[in-house]
Design a protein around this motif. Structure first.
Motif, PDB file in Angstrom:
ATOM      1  N   GLN A 152      25.453   3.886 -15.954  1.00 13.03           N
ATOM      2  CA  GLN A 152      24.505   4.060 -17.055  1.00 13.03           C
ATOM      3  C   GLN A 152      23.068   3.864 -16.592  1.00 13.03           C
ATOM      4  O   GLN A 152      22.150   4.506 -17.106  1.00 13.03           O
ATOM      5  CB  GLN A 152      24.846   3.098 -18.193  1.00 13.03           C
ATOM      6  N   ARG A 155      21.896   7.174 -15.431  1.00  9.66           N
ATOM      7  CA  ARG A 155      21.558   8.072 -16.534  1.00  9.66           C
ATOM      8  C   ARG A 155      20.217   7.713 -17.152  1.00  9.66           C
ATOM      9  O   ARG A 155      19.405   8.587 -17.483  1.00  9.66           O
ATOM     10  CB  ARG A 155      22.655   8.025 -17.593  1.00  9.66           C
ATOM     11  N   ASP A 243      31.573   2.279 -21.431  1.00 13.37           N
ATOM     12  CA  ASP A 243      31.077   2.466 -20.065  1.00 13.37           C
ATOM     13  C   ASP A 243      29.651   1.956 -19.897  1.00 13.37           C
ATOM     14  O   ASP A 243      29.055   2.103 -18.838  1.00 13.37           O
ATOM     15  CB  ASP A 243      31.173   3.930 -19.631  1.00 13.37           C
ATOM     16  N   THR A 244      29.092   1.355 -20.945  1.00 17.19           N
ATOM     17  CA  THR A 244      27.755   0.775 -20.829  1.00 17.19           C
ATOM     18  C   THR A 244      27.845  -0.670 -20.350  1.00 17.19           C
ATOM     19  O   THR A 244      27.149  -1.076 -19.413  1.00 17.19           O
ATOM     20  CB  THR A 244      27.017   0.856 -22.176  1.00 17.19           C
ATOM     21  N   HIS A 269      31.615   3.052 -27.557  1.00 13.63           N
ATOM     22  CA  HIS A 269      30.385   2.263 -27.538  1.00 13.63           C
ATOM     23  C   HIS A 269      29.767   2.077 -28.920  1.00 13.63           C
ATOM     24  O   HIS A 269      28.952   1.180 -29.111  1.00 13.63           O
ATOM     25  CB  HIS A 269      29.363   2.914 -26.598  1.00 13.63           C
TER      26      HIS A 269
END
Length: 298
Positions: A152, A155, A243-244, A269
């Protein structure tokens, strides 16, 4: 990017600008349902690239449980004004002071429950550490102990790099072009209005706010021990996949905090959008407990 079920609030709530000592903030203010005994008031803080609309689906079930809920756009988020080229205005200490000013402006007699989703949880944690007596409880929704995961961070770095050389409309077009095909299909199923709402929200954000928040997400220190020392009921809530901040990391944080822990099955999330009824039930149950004397996390 969060995708609320709708950007249209229920007809029975108030959408307005909350005037505070630190400026005006756009809010959605949902009163307790008619005929239900009032049990408390809660302030809801959205995450990175999100907005107050991310909580729309929570208002009705929480109102039925006896809770007034106020969802707010933070400084420079969507419909709340903020400088577009001054990152210092979005230092986390400044955002935490905004939260305290919002609590003041609500003019409620009792301390408020605080809910922070993702980046909003980091801001909420900072506000609680500053003035814990102002709050009845803290719920960290999909919000972790320190910086976000390496994937993350990559990103967020791409977004920050894009914001440095493109305007907001150009960045939006780039984001859309890079989205996985399944996301594009979901958007087509949702209809054009959904895309127009998401785009309008994106363009309403301050580039400086996004850049500053993104930097904080990638550099946030671990303040769990500091928060654990605050004698306030705490709740760590997440989906079963994230996934954060990986779910195992959130489990460990909850243990360190001696916090109530909830995992919403079938959610990722944004459990507030993915499974709103289950999320609202879990939050209301925690608030009911935290309003009791001698609360202890299970």
């Amino acid at each position: 990017m969060s995708r609320p079920a709708t950007f249209v609030p229920p007809s029975w709530v108030r959408a307005y600008r909350l005037r505070t000592a630190r400026g005006e903030f756009a809010v959605i203010d949902a009163p307790v349902a008619p005929g239900v005994d009032a049990r408390g008031t809660a302030l809801l803080l959205p995450g990175f690239t999100g907005s107050k609309e991310d909580f729309i689906s929570l208002h009705e079930p929480l109102a039925a449980a006896g809770y007034r809920t106020i969802a707010v756009d933070g400084r420079g988020q969507y419909e709340s004004p903020g400088p577009r080229d001054d990152e210092s205005a979005y230092a986390q200490a400044e955002l935490a002071q905004d939260v305290l000013a919002q609590v003041d402006a609500l003019e409620v007699a009792d301390p408020v429950h605080l809910v922070g989703h993702s980046f909003g949880g980091l801001v909420g944690r900072n506000a609680v550490l500053r003035e814990p007596a102002r709050f009845r409880s803290l719920t960290l929704m999909s919000s972790g102990p320190a910086e976000i995961s390496p994937s993350q961070q990559q990103r967020v770095k791409l977004l920050r790099d894009a914001l440095a050389v493109m305007d907001m409309a150009q960045v939006w077009d780039a984001i859309r072009a890079l989205e996985p095909p399944e996301d594009a299909e979901d958007d087509l199923d949702a209809g054009l209005d959904d895309q127009e709402d998401l785009k309008r929200r994106w363009l309403g954000n301050s580039p400086a706010q996004l850049t500053a928040a993104g930097r904080q997400l990638c550099t946030e220190p671990d303040r769990v021990d500091d928060l654990a020392a605050v004698p306030l009921p705490k709740h760590v809530l997440s989906g079963e996949y994230d996934d954060t901040w990986p779910v195992a990391l959130l489990d460990h944080m909850a243990t360190r905090l001696h916090a109530h822990r909830t995992i919403i099955r079938g959610a990722e999330h944004s459990p507030n959008s993915d499974r709103p009824l289950e999320t609202a039930e879990a939050i209301a149950a925690f608030w009911d407990q935290s309003g009791q004397n001698g609360y202890r996390a299970p």
